[in-house]
Design an enzyme around this catalytic site. Structure first.
Site, PDB file in Angstrom:
ATOM      1  CD  GLU A  80      -2.986  -0.953   0.019  1.00 19.80           C
ATOM      2  OE1 GLU A  80      -3.183   0.167  -0.506  1.00 19.80           O
ATOM      3  OE2 GLU A  80      -3.577  -1.976  -0.359  1.00 19.80           O
ATOM      4  CG  ASN A  88      -0.939   5.281  -0.986  1.00 21.04           C
ATOM      5  OD1 ASN A  88      -1.774   4.825  -1.746  1.00 21.04           O
ATOM      6  ND2 ASN A  88      -1.192   5.518   0.289  1.00 21.04           N
ATOM      7  NE  ARG A 145      -5.028   3.148  -6.745  1.00 22.77           N
ATOM      8  CZ  ARG A 145      -4.410   1.995  -6.973  1.00 22.77           C
ATOM      9  NH1 ARG A 145      -4.447   1.445  -8.161  1.00 22.77           N
ATOM     10  NH2 ARG A 145      -3.771   1.381  -6.012  1.00 22.77           N
TER      11      ARG A 145
END
Length: 164
Positions: A54, A58, A121
C-alpha cells in the site's frame, strides 16, 4: 547484523527503485526476506507485505503523476526509497517519494478518500497500513514528497514497555 543469544539486535537495509508499478511486488518480497531472521509468522509476513504494498503503491500512483511529472526536469527519475531497520523484534519500514506531496494528510488518511477515482483507487491505503502495522506516521509537504514510517512488533511479547 549483530546477534546475542540468537536474538537479532540491529539490522538495516535500503533500496532505491524506479517508481513503476512492477516494483511494488519487488518491495514487498524484499521486506519479507529482510525480516525472516526474526522467524515471523505467516500472518505477520502477510501483514507486512500488505502494508508495504500500500505504501509503495501510494508513492507510485499519488506521489508521481502525469501532471506533476510534466514540471520535472527530464534527467530526474521518479524514485521510491525504501529503508528498513530491525531493532530487537521491531521492524520499521520507511517508504519515501520526492513527488508532489500531500496537501491535507488528515483528509488523505480518511478511509475511502482518494484523489484518483478514475483509476479505481479505493482510498483504503492508509487504513490498511494502520490496520496491519502497529504504528504509522506520515510526513508530507506539497512539492517535497511524502515519507511513510510504519512499525511492527514481531513475536508474542508486548508492544508496550512495562511500567516501573
Amino acid at each position: 547484523m549483530e546477534t546475542r543469544n540468537d536474538t537479532v539486535l540491529k539490522n538495516e537495509m535500503e533500496i532505491t527503485f524506479d517508481a513503476i508499478s512492477v516494483n511494488e511486488a519487488f518491495a514487498r518480497v524484499a521486506v519479507a526476506a529482510f525480516v525472516t531472521p526474526l522467524n515471523p509468522t505467516m500472518e505477520e509476513i502477510s501483514d507486512i507485505k500488505t502494508a508495504v504494498s500500500e505504501a509503495v503503491t501510494n508513492a507510485i500512483i499519488h506521489g508521481y503523476d502525469v501532471e506533476y511529472d510534466r514540471g520535472r526536469r527530464r534527467e530526474e527519475k521518479n524514485q521510491v526509497y525504501l529503508h528498513c531497520t530491525i531493532e530487537d523484534d521491531v521492524l520499521e519500514v520507511e517508504v519515501k517519494d520526492t513527488g508532489k506531496g500531500i496537501e491535507n494528510i488528515e483528509q488523505a488518511m480518511e478511509p475511502l478518500y482518494t484523489t484518483k477515482p478514475e483509476l479505481d483507487r479505493s482510498g483504503m491505503g492508509f487504513a490498511f497500513m494502520e490496520a496491519f502495522m502497529d504504528d504509522l506516521e506520515v510526513e508530507s509537504a506539497p512539492g517535497w514528497g511524502t515519507v511513510v514510517v510504519m512499525k511492527k512488533k514481531l513475536g508474542t511479547t508486548s508492544w508496550l514497555e512495562p511500567e516501573e
